[in-house]
Design a protein around this motif. Structure first.
Motif, PDB file in Angstrom:
ATOM      1  N   SER A  23       0.850  -1.182   0.000  1.00 47.79           N
ATOM      2  CA  SER A  23       0.000   0.000   0.000  1.00 47.79           C
ATOM      3  C   SER A  23       0.888   1.236   0.000  1.00 47.79           C
ATOM      4  N   TYR A  24       0.855   1.984  -1.089  1.00 46.97           N
ATOM      5  CA  TYR A  24       1.693   3.178  -1.220  1.00 46.97           C
ATOM      6  C   TYR A  24       0.927   4.391  -0.697  1.00 46.97           C
ATOM      7  N   GLN A  25       1.569   5.126   0.216  1.00 48.41           N
ATOM      8  CA  GLN A  25       0.948   6.307   0.782  1.00 48.41           C
ATOM      9  C   GLN A  25       1.823   7.533   0.611  1.00 48.41           C
ATOM     10  N   GLU A  26       3.126   7.393   0.889  1.00 51.24           N
ATOM     11  CA  GLU A  26       4.042   8.527   0.816  1.00 51.24           C
ATOM     12  C   GLU A  26       5.446   8.023   0.519  1.00 51.24           C
ATOM     13  N   LEU A  27       6.165   8.788  -0.291  1.00 51.59           N
ATOM     14  CA  LEU A  27       7.526   8.425  -0.670  1.00 51.59           C
ATOM     15  C   LEU A  27       8.382   9.683  -0.638  1.00 51.59           C
ATOM     16  N   MET A  28       9.474   9.639   0.134  1.00 49.63           N
ATOM     17  CA  MET A  28      10.388  10.783   0.203  1.00 49.63           C
ATOM     18  C   MET A  28      11.602  10.491  -0.664  1.00 49.63           C
ATOM     19  N   VAL A  29      11.941  11.450  -1.536  1.00 50.07           N
ATOM     20  CA  VAL A  29      13.061  11.286  -2.469  1.00 50.07           C
ATOM     21  C   VAL A  29      13.992  12.476  -2.333  1.00 50.07           C
ATOM     22  N   GLU A  30      15.302  12.191  -2.238  1.00 50.51           N
ATOM     23  CA  GLU A  30      16.305  13.257  -2.173  1.00 50.51           C
ATOM     24  C   GLU A  30      17.072  13.274  -3.491  1.00 50.51           C
ATOM     25  N   CYS A  31      17.175  14.451  -4.103  1.00 51.12           N
ATOM     26  CA  CYS A  31      17.771  14.611  -5.432  1.00 51.12           C
ATOM     27  C   CYS A  31      19.028  15.472  -5.368  1.00 51.12           C
ATOM     28  N   THR A  32      19.550  15.823  -6.535  1.00 51.28           N
ATOM     29  CA  THR A  32      20.735  16.680  -6.637  1.00 51.28           C
ATOM     30  C   THR A  32      20.416  17.891  -7.505  1.00 51.28           C
ATOM     31  N   LYS A  33      21.382  18.792  -7.624  1.00 50.45           N
ATOM     32  CA  LYS A  33      21.205  19.961  -8.492  1.00 50.45           C
ATOM     33  C   LYS A  33      21.062  19.544  -9.951  1.00 50.45           C
ATOM     34  N   LYS A  34      21.758  18.455 -10.321  1.00 52.64           N
ATOM     35  CA  LYS A  34      21.772  18.007 -11.714  1.00 52.64           C
ATOM     36  C   LYS A  34      20.494  17.300 -12.136  1.00 52.64           C
ATOM     37  N   TRP A  35      19.803  16.677 -11.188  1.00 49.13           N
ATOM     38  CA  TRP A  35      18.606  15.910 -11.552  1.00 49.13           C
ATOM     39  C   TRP A  35      17.526  16.039 -10.502  1.00 49.13           C
ATOM     40  N   GLN A  36      16.317  16.342 -10.975  1.00 44.22           N
ATOM     41  CA  GLN A  36      15.122  16.339 -10.127  1.00 44.22           C
ATOM     42  C   GLN A  36      13.999  15.682 -10.925  1.00 44.22           C
ATOM     43  N   PRO A  37      13.243  14.794 -10.307  1.00 44.06           N
ATOM     44  CA  PRO A  37      12.220  14.053 -11.054  1.00 44.06           C
ATOM     45  C   PRO A  37      10.998  14.895 -11.375  1.00 44.06           C
ATOM     46  N   ASP A  38      10.227  14.414 -12.330  1.00 42.95           N
ATOM     47  CA  ASP A  38       8.954  15.041 -12.676  1.00 42.95           C
ATOM     48  C   ASP A  38       7.829  14.235 -12.029  1.00 42.95           C
ATOM     49  N   LYS A  39       7.643  13.032 -12.519  1.00 39.76           N
ATOM     50  CA  LYS A  39       6.658  12.117 -11.939  1.00 39.76           C
ATOM     51  C   LYS A  39       7.364  10.806 -11.633  1.00 39.76           C
ATOM     52  N   LEU A  40       6.953  10.161 -10.546  1.00 40.01           N
ATOM     53  CA  LEU A  40       7.599   8.921 -10.117  1.00 40.01           C
ATOM     54  C   LEU A  40       6.589   7.775 -10.047  1.00 40.01           C
ATOM     55  N   VAL A  41       7.089   6.562 -10.335  1.00 37.73           N
ATOM     56  CA  VAL A  41       6.302   5.343 -10.150  1.00 37.73           C
ATOM     57  C   VAL A  41       7.129   4.366  -9.317  1.00 37.73           C
ATOM     58  N   VAL A  42       6.443   3.519  -8.562  1.00 34.10           N
ATOM     59  CA  VAL A  42       7.098   2.461  -7.794  1.00 34.10           C
ATOM     60  C   VAL A  42       6.829   1.159  -8.548  1.00 34.10           C
ATOM     61  N   VAL A  43       7.896   0.396  -8.810  1.00 31.84           N
ATOM     62  CA  VAL A  43       7.784  -0.824  -9.613  1.00 31.84           C
ATOM     63  C   VAL A  43       8.304  -2.019  -8.827  1.00 31.84           C
ATOM     64  N   TRP A  44       7.548  -3.137  -8.832  1.00 34.12           N
ATOM     65  CA  TRP A  44       8.021  -4.424  -8.322  1.00 34.12           C
ATOM     66  C   TRP A  44       8.497  -5.204  -9.538  1.00 34.12           C
ATOM     67  N   THR A  45       9.681  -5.791  -9.474  1.00 36.87           N
ATOM     68  CA  THR A  45      10.156  -6.601 -10.600  1.00 36.87           C
ATOM     69  C   THR A  45      10.730  -7.928 -10.109  1.00 36.87           C
ATOM     70  N   ARG A  46      10.529  -8.927 -10.941  1.00 40.36           N
ATOM     71  CA  ARG A  46      11.156 -10.238 -10.751  1.00 40.36           C
ATOM     72  C   ARG A  46      11.194 -10.887 -12.119  1.00 40.36           C
ATOM     73  N   ARG A  47      12.401 -11.077 -12.640  1.00 36.67           N
ATOM     74  CA  ARG A  47      12.594 -11.616 -13.988  1.00 36.67           C
ATOM     75  C   ARG A  47      11.778 -10.817 -14.986  1.00 36.67           C
ATOM     76  N   SER A  48      10.823 -11.425 -15.676  1.00 36.61           N
ATOM     77  CA  SER A  48      10.046 -10.692 -16.681  1.00 36.61           C
ATOM     78  C   SER A  48       8.757 -10.099 -16.115  1.00 36.61           C
ATOM     79  N   ARG A  49       8.468 -10.364 -14.840  1.00 34.65           N
ATOM     80  CA  ARG A  49       7.245  -9.813 -14.233  1.00 34.65           C
ATOM     81  C   ARG A  49       7.490  -8.396 -13.756  1.00 34.65           C
ATOM     82  N   ARG A  50       6.478  -7.555 -13.923  1.00 32.47           N
ATOM     83  CA  ARG A  50       6.612  -6.145 -13.564  1.00 32.47           C
ATOM     84  C   ARG A  50       5.240  -5.607 -13.182  1.00 32.47           C
TER      85      ARG A  50
END
Length: 106
Positions: A23-50
């Protein structure tokens, strides 16, 4: 050939299906001067499953503009069904490793 090997490894083992929910509620992300995100997604991966969440905007903080938060107004539930195998003489199921990845969507 790999599928045959996997089947041979599972001979005599008991298979059980499990359902996991994140259950996703809140995600804190720390960036740098060179890169800041626009929109983010959380992905679970295992082999070819996503399995991925919906894209949500990243909001920079007031005190530190390089640390921001992604907030889900309504918690998003992601479900995954996994088959785990257990040797009849063992008490624990075999490991299956899933990876959580945070991706930027432009």
């Amino acid at each position: 050939m790999a599928s045959v090997w996997k089947r041979l490894q599972r001979v005599g083992k008991h298979a059980s299906k499990f359902q996991f929910v994140a259950s996703y509620q809140e995600l804190m992300v720390e960036c740098t001067k060179k890169w800041q995100p626009d929109k983010l997604v959380v992905v679970w991966t295992r082999r070819s499953r996503r399995k991925s969440s919906k894209a949500h905007s990243w909001q920079p903080g007031i005190k530190n503009p390089y640390r921001g938060v992604v907030v889900w107004p309504v918690p998003e539930n992601i479900e995954i069904t996994v088959t785990l195998f257990k040797d009849p003489h063992a008490e624990e199921f075999e490991d299956k490793e899933w990876t959580f990845v945070i991706e930027n969507v432009s």
